[in-house]
Write a protein that holds these residues in place. Sequence first.
Motif, mmCIF file in Angstrom:
data_model
loop_
_atom_site.group_PDB
_atom_site.id
_atom_site.type_symbol
_atom_site.label_atom_id
_atom_site.label_comp_id
_atom_site.label_asym_id
_atom_site.label_seq_id
_atom_site.Cartn_x
_atom_site.Cartn_y
_atom_site.Cartn_z
ATOM 1 N N ASN A 229 -11.582 -8.368 -12.424
ATOM 2 C CA ASN A 229 -11.790 -7.225 -13.321
ATOM 3 C C ASN A 229 -10.581 -6.300 -13.437
ATOM 4 O O ASN A 229 -10.699 -5.080 -13.282
ATOM 5 N N ILE B 119 -5.896 -4.533 -6.867
ATOM 6 C CA ILE B 119 -7.028 -4.010 -7.635
ATOM 7 C C ILE B 119 -8.021 -3.301 -6.721
ATOM 8 O O ILE B 119 -8.506 -2.205 -7.030
ATOM 9 N N GLU B 120 -8.296 -3.895 -5.570
ATOM 10 C CA GLU B 120 -9.239 -3.273 -4.647
ATOM 11 C C GLU B 120 -8.657 -2.008 -4.016
ATOM 12 O O GLU B 120 -9.374 -1.008 -3.841
ATOM 13 N N TYR B 121 -7.367 -2.035 -3.691
ATOM 14 C CA TYR B 121 -6.760 -0.869 -3.044
ATOM 15 C C TYR B 121 -6.663 0.301 -4.022
ATOM 16 O O TYR B 121 -6.947 1.452 -3.660
ATOM 17 N N VAL B 122 -6.277 0.031 -5.253
ATOM 18 C CA VAL B 122 -6.160 1.105 -6.244
ATOM 19 C C VAL B 122 -7.537 1.662 -6.595
ATOM 20 O O VAL B 122 -7.697 2.879 -6.787
ATOM 21 N N ASN B 123 -8.530 0.787 -6.666
ATOM 22 C CA ASN B 123 -9.926 1.207 -6.841
ATOM 23 C C ASN B 123 -10.099 2.180 -8.010
ATOM 24 O O ASN B 123 -10.670 3.262 -7.871
ATOM 25 N N HIS B 124 -9.561 1.798 -9.163
ATOM 26 C CA HIS B 124 -9.740 2.544 -10.416
ATOM 27 C C HIS B 124 -8.989 3.876 -10.466
ATOM 28 O O HIS B 124 -9.249 4.684 -11.369
ATOM 29 N N ARG B 125 -8.072 4.093 -9.553
ATOM 30 C CA ARG B 125 -7.295 5.341 -9.617
ATOM 31 C C ARG B 125 -6.256 5.303 -10.731
ATOM 32 O O ARG B 125 -5.762 6.340 -11.162
ATOM 33 N N ASP C 233 0.826 -1.211 0.000
ATOM 34 C CA ASP C 233 0.000 0.000 0.000
ATOM 35 C C ASP C 233 0.861 1.262 0.000
ATOM 36 O O ASP C 233 0.541 2.244 -0.692
ATOM 37 N N LYS D 193 -5.854 -9.374 -6.148
ATOM 38 C CA LYS D 193 -7.118 -8.925 -5.550
ATOM 39 C C LYS D 193 -6.893 -7.716 -4.670
ATOM 40 O O LYS D 193 -7.641 -6.717 -4.735
ATOM 41 N N HIS D 194 -5.869 -7.777 -3.841
ATOM 42 C CA HIS D 194 -5.587 -6.660 -2.941
ATOM 43 C C HIS D 194 -5.247 -5.396 -3.718
ATOM 44 O O HIS D 194 -5.778 -4.317 -3.422
#
Length: 297
Positions: free
Chosen positions: A98, A66-72, A27, A63-64
């Motif tokens: 995704n 992709i979720e942490y970046v959250n489309h940034r 992170d 998974k981590h």
Amino acid sequence: MTDVSGIIVAMVTPLADDQKISYSRTDKLIDKLLTYNINGIFILGTNGEAYSLTEDEKFSFAKHVIEYVNHRTQIFVGTGLNSTSETIDFSQRIATLNPDALSVVTPYFVPPTQEELINHFEKLANSVNVPIILYNMPGKTGVNIDPETVAELSKNSNIVGVKDSSGSIDNMRGYLKLRANKDFGVLSGSDSKILALLEAGGDGAIAATANLLTQNDVDIYEYYQNGNLKMAEECQHRIEPLRKVLHTRTTPSALKATVTASGINVGPAKDPVMMPNSDELEDIDRMISYYRTNNII
């Protein structure tokens, strides 16, 4: 739609001191990278030590991230394995997360023919609903994806680009000349060739040096796009001290040590790869000091 252009960071996989993936360190590295105008993060490639992680570890890490970046920014995930069936199975598993694209290295150890490569990638592209970026790394895999093969594969609407780590600008020019359409992205995976590829009409780079020299690598692309060739050349030249250090150790040992020395602890390389010794760490510290003194990092 996946944008295969600009500077995409070939991110290292941060580990804890016990060699397990460290999500807290991950992170912190992502937070740093997202302060720059990058066009994506590529995980689980060569510098991401995908070859030394289990499929479950790779899935959890993807998974981590992709979720942490959250489309940034865009996330490209390496899913290439050594047989077509296992590559399809793992790619389908990662596709459930995704990501913006899958980066798929050629099969290795027993180098496939060009006909076999076409068959491999076509079957994969027709089996997943996530765009595919071909990953050419003949120095590690023993097989080059020839320009004529890329020409054929670029006709598939789900194969959207290629990362070329051959180090051959002629090979990259061949991709540019023969690609089926200009929406098919040609990216340099050899950081010494970022500007050369842009000058040839290429689209950008997936760059390992961007773990440390993030702004500098972005500047190569942006200065070139804005017509400032002199500054683009200067930024390209600035990569060389880091590249010289990286070549002293097994990938990605020296890269991880430089990122840690810069203030973002990404932990050790995965065994059996060993980290730099004390003399080599002194050289890395001098390099970091040089970059800081010259406001490059």
